[in-house]
Motif scaffolding. Structure first.
Motif, PDB file in Angstrom:
ATOM      1  N   PHE A 159       0.836  -1.201   0.000  1.00 64.32           N
ATOM      2  CA  PHE A 159       0.000   0.000   0.000  1.00 64.32           C
ATOM      3  C   PHE A 159       0.877   1.259   0.000  1.00 64.32           C
ATOM      4  O   PHE A 159       0.689   2.161  -0.816  1.00 64.32           O
ATOM      5  N   LEU A 160       1.840   1.311   0.915  1.00 65.18           N
ATOM      6  CA  LEU A 160       2.709   2.489   1.015  1.00 65.18           C
ATOM      7  C   LEU A 160       3.549   2.676  -0.246  1.00 65.18           C
ATOM      8  O   LEU A 160       3.736   3.810  -0.708  1.00 65.18           O
ATOM      9  N   SER A 161       4.034   1.572  -0.840  1.00 64.04           N
ATOM     10  CA  SER A 161       4.856   1.712  -2.054  1.00 64.04           C
ATOM     11  C   SER A 161       4.024   2.242  -3.220  1.00 64.04           C
ATOM     12  O   SER A 161       4.524   3.013  -4.033  1.00 64.04           O
ATOM     13  N   LEU A 162       2.746   1.871  -3.295  1.00 62.05           N
ATOM     14  CA  LEU A 162       1.888   2.395  -4.361  1.00 62.05           C
ATOM     15  C   LEU A 162       1.594   3.876  -4.160  1.00 62.05           C
ATOM     16  O   LEU A 162       1.546   4.640  -5.130  1.00 62.05           O
ATOM     17  N   LEU A 163       1.407   4.301  -2.913  1.00 62.64           N
ATOM     18  CA  LEU A 163       1.241   5.743  -2.649  1.00 62.64           C
ATOM     19  C   LEU A 163       2.504   6.493  -3.056  1.00 62.64           C
ATOM     20  O   LEU A 163       2.433   7.550  -3.685  1.00 62.64           O
ATOM     21  N   ASP A 164       3.668   5.938  -2.693  1.00 68.47           N
ATOM     22  CA  ASP A 164       4.940   6.566  -3.059  1.00 68.47           C
ATOM     23  C   ASP A 164       5.074   6.691  -4.577  1.00 68.47           C
ATOM     24  O   ASP A 164       5.431   7.754  -5.100  1.00 68.47           O
ATOM     25  N   LYS A 165       4.784   5.606  -5.290  1.00 68.28           N
ATOM     26  CA  LYS A 165       4.909   5.592  -6.748  1.00 68.28           C
ATOM     27  C   LYS A 165       3.996   6.636  -7.396  1.00 68.28           C
ATOM     28  O   LYS A 165       4.358   7.252  -8.396  1.00 68.28           O
TER      29      LYS A 165
END
Length: 160
Positions: free
Chosen positions: A87-93
């Motif tokens: 979830f956090l990596s998709l927000l970052d991306k």
């Protein structure tokens, strides 16, 4: 359903209507991309990061609300859920600014909300202000309007 009820109770104690505001909750199947995400000022998602596929669906809807509606985000997830990192990596991306999840110790009365008692006394909270509020002001001051939060929190340590 319980989350919606709690939000409605809390909203009933606010004065947003005096300023022309409104409040509504809706249940939404985040995995059903054929169902339109209702317009919102703040999107709240609670305890949904159990699996990577669910985290991806929640992230898609959060990114959609943030980009389309300039919405703020409030996401809760107990520590250690499998989908949290995805979830956090998709927000970052997607370029959604966040500070990660903070551990929040739930107040003692929260245990009474669940028929069998709370699973945990701690949950994680990720808060993202609406883009229009990123004006160099203290986010904590905006989120709490100068009042202390109902829970105690501490920045979550990074997991490796």
């Amino acid at each position: 359903p319980l989350t919606c009820e709690l939000l409605e109770v809390a909203a009933g104690q606010q004065t947003y209507e005096d300023n022309g505001g409104s409040f509504a909750t809706r249940e939404l199947d985040v995995c059903d991309d054929d169902t339109a995400l209702p317009r919102c000022d703040i999107l709240v998602c609670c305890d949904m990061l159990y699996h990577g596929w669910m985290a991806e669906a929640v992230a898609r809807r959060c990114i959609e609300a943030y980009e389309r509606d300039n919405a703020g985000l409030i996401i809760t997830s107990p520590p250690g859920r499998i989908g949290e990192g995805r979830f956090l990596s998709l927000l970052d991306k997607a370029g959604v600014p966040h500070s990660g999840f903070e551990d929040a110790i739930l107040p003692a009365w929260a245990d009474k909300l669940w028929p069998n008692g709370a699973d945990e006394s701690v949950t994680g909270i990720l808060r993202v202000l609406p883009p229009r509020l990123h004006l160099g002001v203290d986010q904590e001051e905006i989120l709490y309007h100068g009042r202390a939060p109902l829970y105690k929190s501490a920045r979550r340590k990074k997991r490796h």
